[in-house]
Scaffold this active site. Sequence first.
Site, PDB file in Angstrom:
ATOM      1  N   HIS A 171     -22.444 -15.167 -53.302  1.00 22.12           N
ATOM      2  CA  HIS A 171     -21.322 -14.462 -53.304  1.00 22.12           C
ATOM      3  C   HIS A 171     -20.403 -14.965 -54.287  1.00 22.12           C
ATOM      4  O   HIS A 171     -19.430 -14.320 -55.067  1.00 22.12           O
ATOM      5  CB  HIS A 171     -20.671 -14.460 -51.917  1.00 22.12           C
ATOM      6  CG  HIS A 171     -20.891 -13.332 -50.998  1.00 22.12           C
ATOM      7  ND1 HIS A 171     -21.354 -13.576 -49.799  1.00 22.12           N
ATOM      8  CD2 HIS A 171     -21.053 -12.062 -51.465  1.00 22.12           C
ATOM      9  CE1 HIS A 171     -21.295 -12.477 -49.041  1.00 22.12           C
ATOM     10  NE2 HIS A 171     -21.736 -11.529 -50.282  1.00 22.12           N
ATOM     11  N   GLU A 188     -39.930  -1.804 -65.972  1.00 20.89           N
ATOM     12  CA  GLU A 188     -39.857  -3.044 -65.523  1.00 20.89           C
ATOM     13  C   GLU A 188     -40.897  -3.748 -65.057  1.00 20.89           C
ATOM     14  O   GLU A 188     -41.080  -5.121 -64.867  1.00 20.89           O
ATOM     15  CB  GLU A 188     -39.173  -3.108 -63.975  1.00 20.89           C
ATOM     16  CG  GLU A 188     -37.779  -2.402 -64.082  1.00 20.89           C
ATOM     17  CD  GLU A 188     -37.118  -2.192 -62.783  1.00 20.89           C
ATOM     18  OE1 GLU A 188     -36.165  -3.238 -62.530  1.00 20.89           O
ATOM     19  OE2 GLU A 188     -37.632  -1.283 -61.900  1.00 20.89           O
ATOM     20  N   ASP A 192     -36.289  -7.610 -63.978  1.00 16.43           N
ATOM     21  CA  ASP A 192     -37.886  -7.696 -63.553  1.00 16.43           C
ATOM     22  C   ASP A 192     -38.863  -7.625 -64.614  1.00 16.43           C
ATOM     23  O   ASP A 192     -39.891  -8.287 -64.496  1.00 16.43           O
ATOM     24  CB  ASP A 192     -37.856  -6.420 -62.814  1.00 16.43           C
ATOM     25  CG  ASP A 192     -37.131  -6.454 -61.439  1.00 16.43           C
ATOM     26  OD1 ASP A 192     -37.711  -7.657 -60.752  1.00 16.43           O
ATOM     27  OD2 ASP A 192     -36.517  -5.609 -60.951  1.00 16.43           O
ATOM     28  N   CYS A 234     -31.027  -1.994 -69.169  1.00 18.02           N
ATOM     29  CA  CYS A 234     -29.888  -1.726 -68.250  1.00 18.02           C
ATOM     30  C   CYS A 234     -29.790  -3.365 -67.424  1.00 18.02           C
ATOM     31  O   CYS A 234     -29.246  -3.596 -66.656  1.00 18.02           O
ATOM     32  CB  CYS A 234     -29.949  -0.903 -67.373  1.00 18.02           C
ATOM     33  SG  CYS A 234     -31.372  -0.666 -66.180  1.00 18.02           S
TER      34      CYS A 234
HETATM   35  C1  PEP Z   1     -33.710  -5.019 -63.998  1.00 16.43           C
HETATM   36  O1  PEP Z   1     -34.685  -5.313 -63.188  1.00 16.43           O
HETATM   37  O2  PEP Z   1     -33.431  -5.362 -64.937  1.00 16.43           O
HETATM   38  C2  PEP Z   1     -32.970  -4.118 -63.240  1.00 16.43           C
HETATM   39  C3  PEP Z   1     -31.610  -3.629 -64.056  1.00 16.43           C
HETATM   40  O3  PEP Z   1     -32.736  -3.940 -61.858  1.00 16.43           O
HETATM   41  P1  PEP Z   1     -32.422  -4.729 -60.830  1.00 16.43           P
HETATM   42  O4  PEP Z   1     -31.601  -5.906 -61.417  1.00 16.43           O
HETATM   43  O5  PEP Z   1     -31.504  -4.237 -59.780  1.00 16.43           O
HETATM   44  O6  PEP Z   1     -33.696  -5.236 -60.138  1.00 16.43           O
HETATM   45 MG    MG Z   2     -35.208  -4.153 -61.420  1.00 21.18          MG
END
Ligand code: PEP
Ligand code: MG
Length: 552
Positions: A184, A411, A435, A482
């Site tokens: 957190h 990913e 990921d 992202c």
């Molecule tokens: C990622 O895996 O880079 C991603 C954007 O998804 P998350 O971090 O929510 O797994």
């Molecule tokens: Mg991810």
Amino acid sequence: MRTLRGVGIGQGIAQGPVVRMAEPLPAPDSTPSALGADAERARAREAVASVAAELQRRGEQAGGAAQEVLEAQAMIAEDPTLEEELDARIAAGSTAEWAVHDAFAGFRATLEAVGGYLGERAADLDDISQRVQAHLLGRPAPGVPDPGHPFVLVARDLAPADTALLDLEKVLALVTFEGGPTSHTAILAREKGIVAVVGAADAQSLATGTLAIVDASSGTVTADPGQDEQDRAAQRIADRRSADAAPLTPGALADGTPIALLANLGRPADAADAVDRGAEGVGLFRTEFLFLSASQAPTVSQQREAYRELLSAFPGKKVVVRVLDAGADKPLPFLNDAHEENPALGLRGLRALRASEDILREQLTALAEADAETEADLWVMAPMIATVEETTYFTALAGEYGLRTAGVMVEVPAAALLADRILAHADFASIGTNDLTQYTMAADRLLGSVASFQDPWHPAVLRLVAEVGAAGRRLGKPVGVCGEAAADPLLAVVLAGLGVGSLSMAPSALADVRRALAAHTLDDARRLAEAALAADDAAGARAAATAARNPS
Ligand code: PEP
Ligand code: MG
């Protein structure tokens, strides 16, 4: 001068004198109560109720995500199971202090054994326990010191109640020696734009009064820096201030090549902040964040409301919503009910949704309904795609619900390696570098012991990104990033050089990335990317890109 390492949250940098947070209260002794069970029970109840009320009050004062966190803490304090545990200890002769200490410690051990997201809630329980014990002893609640001047706060880990109300005029930066990037403390620090390095184990040795430079972009804390380091840090602090004050132009390289700057969001309520910081839309809306504490699948109407609120904040703008990515670090009880030895390699993401297709269909229904009522340009995407078949399954299903633009997250290395075939069946790809790095490097993203492998600068990861970028260009399909990599300004330039056309990140990172892009042409970005790709490892790639940026 000494350099300590931890996990940086965001890109900020700060310097100032260290002030240590007081260590927690010592454990009470376990001698039996002299007051009797009735009196101890009444003391315990009163203490728990008043701490819960204080947490509520702090939550209302803080607002936003902090309010939710503090309200959840207040609920934990008054949890009926905990009350039973307290009563059982008091009935057996304990003092209220010992009963609180022991019952909360038991609950903490249970959460830690679960690990992951829940494990990182353990610090929340310690904080409630300490607050209740302090109340029983008539002592002030543990909390952030106030030395009367700006300072770098060094603590074991911060409780949400403390992080939420940090006075940002006084607390220049935050360093914890426990707690990981999904604690957190980290979540709230990211939201509030606090310069933070968490999990820096050696920070235990930092004494109050030591001068420290806290550099979140490199995850380092430099104690007793020399004059040169201090001057460099002061320059970077000034540069960041001017980036924050710069006009909110759309993302672009120096030669005008557009690189859209988008926001990663987990709650519709955070949309306004993203707009204020010049986000050109949303590149990743993590729908699972809406339902992390839900035991049952959300209804269509609950979801429609949330999506409508999100989409309404971005009329005419692109909003990429990811369908539920349940499993591993983000378990949802209504989608992941089987025990798995290796949940990151298990039934997660789209795999879990296919196993409960009704939930996926309801989500697409809610999205289509919210889309029909709003003006945003809704794109939907599926997480954890590994095959062409999964791609066609998802895009066809989205089409059934009239959703115009359907894409996939890349990913899994398999999806990156076959990006051309995957993209032939999808409208776009968004690379999740968190990921993608985890799976390329075989390093659990939640495990501190392998954190050094979890570096998206690794040339193996960059080569996979290049595959996807090249496939997107050949097929004329948009490719974005992202994952957290998009929030690293220099890496953002490299990603642009690898063919990525949009970058999505925590809104607090937008200004730094905008400024880095504007300082490089597409040719520069390609040169930096080539240099990084030619390196042997992540550190080498970072160094090569830095050297290519500043040719001598
Ligand atoms: C990622 O895996 O880079 C991603 C954007 O998804 P998350 O971090 O929510 O797994
Ligand atoms: Mg991810």
